[in-house]
Every structure is written in structure tokens, then in C-alpha cells.
Design an enzyme around this catalytic site. Structure first.
Site, PDB file in Angstrom:
ATOM      1  N   ASN A  30      26.773  12.666  45.271  1.00 13.90           N
ATOM      2  CA  ASN A  30      26.927  11.212  45.279  1.00 13.90           C
ATOM      3  C   ASN A  30      25.870  10.598  46.182  1.00 13.90           C
ATOM      4  OD1 ASN A  30      28.293   8.621  44.949  1.00 13.90           O
ATOM      5  ND2 ASN A  30      29.071   8.894  47.041  1.00 13.90           N
ATOM      6  N   HIS A  63      25.271   7.364  48.597  1.00 16.67           N
ATOM      7  CA  HIS A  63      26.002   6.284  49.249  1.00 16.67           C
ATOM      8  C   HIS A  63      25.018   5.444  50.084  1.00 16.67           C
ATOM      9  CE1 HIS A  63      29.449   4.166  50.851  1.00 16.67           C
ATOM     10  NE2 HIS A  63      28.841   4.213  52.017  1.00 16.67           N
TER      11      HIS A  63
END
Ligand code: GAR
Length: 207
Positions: free
Chosen positions: A108, A110
Site C-alpha cells: 500500500n 500512504h
């Protein structure tokens, strides 16, 4: 060849950075199998189509409850069978059964330096609003593996970005993307595709 599925929700500039890096040879040994969006109107799906990549829309809103979406989403991912799932601005919580099935195989991006400005409620522009509200002078972005927690998995890479006087959330978001996200995420994928990363004791090491 590393097979990846990229999950998106909106603009898809991180997806574009991945596509451009593959086409330019900055990411090697990697193929995008499909792009999944929870939002049918996402510009990211258009970007996928422009590059001949299969786009799939799967929204929790089209399912009677969260559990049936979670199962359908996990089943779809299992059917696609990527080596790695890349969350590139995907604003849907990853089902626990999928985290389990793809343990240490979901990454991911972020838009902050984790553990600052992350966790439940911290996504997209809100992250930058909160950083400006707090008055921090440095922010940045983080790429990490996804575990059962929210933004809590092992950190792969981080890059700092300076906050400047007069920044608005939008200006800051763009700078964090340009100076950090669009560099870090393609780099992490290339590192994984070329066997340069190793996880030991919940920490990521270069090898
Ligand atoms: C990016 O800034 C990404 O870091 C963020 O959403 C944006 C998506 O932009 N992700 C999160 O906040 C996840 N918690 P994009 O669609 O243009 O890539």
C-alpha cells in the site's frame, strides 16, 4: 515475471506512475494483470483502458452486506492469482480473509510518514489537512506491506517531503505525490520483482 493487480479508487496517478515505469523499463519483470476499482467512474479505469489493461469494477455498494463483498473481492483476487496486490489509492478496507490469503503479498502507498497521520479516517486529502493543522514541517509518503491492522504492516520505504509556507492540502498533496509517491511505489514494485526485499521479524530488509 511478477504478476500484479492494482487496486484503485480515484484519479489513478499512482497507477499511471506504475504503468509509465513499466513502459520506461524502470520497473522490470512485471506485468499488470488487471486494475480493480471500487468506483465505476474512477479516472484510474480510463488510464488502465488507455494502456490495454483489463479494468474491473467491484464496489461494496453492489453487495447486500460487507461480508458478501469481502468474500467476492477475495474470490476475484484468488481467481486472478497475482503474485502481489498493489493498493494505489484504494480506499476500501482489505478483507481479513484476503490479508490472510495474500500474507505479505499486498503493498500500500500512504501519503504520510507512518506512524504519523495514518490509521482509521486518514486517507487522501484528509491526511494533508491534518498535517497542516498540526503544523508539522516535514511530511512524506510510505510504502508498506498490508497486515490486519490499518497502515500497520512492515514498512518497505519512506521519503520525506518539506512543507512550505502557504501550502494548502491540495498543493501539499501534489508535492507529496511528485516528490515521494510516484517514485517510491514503482521502486518498491521493481525491488519485489527483482527479489531485493526480504521480511524477517516483521521488518523489511534489502538483500
Ligand atoms: C494517494 O495520495 C495515495 O497515497 C492515497 O490516495 C491518493 C490516491 O491518488 N492513499 C491513501 O490515502 C491510502 N490510505 P491517486 O488515485 O491519484 O493515485
Amino acid at each position: 515475471m511478477l504478476k500484479i493487480v492494482v487496486c484503485v479508487s480515484g484519479g489513478g496517478t499512482n497507477l499511471q506512475a506504475i504503468i509509465d515505469a513499466i513502459e520506461a523499463g524502470r520497473i522490470t519483470n512485471t506485468e499488470i494483470l488487471a486494475v480493480i476499482s471500487n468506483n465505476a467512474g474512477a479516472k484510474a479505469l480510463e488510464r488502465a483502458k488507455n494502456h490495454g489493461i483489463c479494468g474491473i469494477c467491484m464496489s461494496p455498494k453492489s453487495y447486500p452486506d460487507r461480508e458478501s463483498f469481502n468474500q467476492a473481492f477475495t474470490d476475484k483476487m484468488t481467481e486472478l492469482a497475482p503474485d502481489i496486490v498493489v493498493l494505489a489509492g484504494f480506499l476500501v478496507r482489505i478483507p481479513p480473509q484476503m490479508v490472510h490469503a495474500f500474507s505479505n503479498r499486498i503493498i500500500n502507498i500512504h501519503p504520510s510518514l507512518i506512524p504519523s497521520f495514518c490509521g482509521v479516517g486518514y486517507y487522501g486529502l484528509t491526511v494533508h489537512e491534518k498535517a497542516l493543522e498540526r503544523g508539522v514541517k516535514v511530511t512524506g509518503a510510505t510504502v508498506h506491506f498490508v497486515n490486519e491492522g490499518m497502515d500497520e504492516g512492515p514498512i518497505i520505504a519512506q521519503k520525506a517531503v518539506m512543507i512550505e509556507q502557504g501550502d494548502t492540502p491540495e498543493i501539499l498533496q501534489r508535492r507529496v505525490m511528485e516528490q515521494a509517491e510516484w517514485i517510491l511505489l514503482p521502486q518498491a514494485i521493481d525491488d519485489i520483482a527483482n527479489g531485493r526485499l526480504e521480511i524477517r521479524d516483521n521488518h523489511v530488509y534489502r538483500c
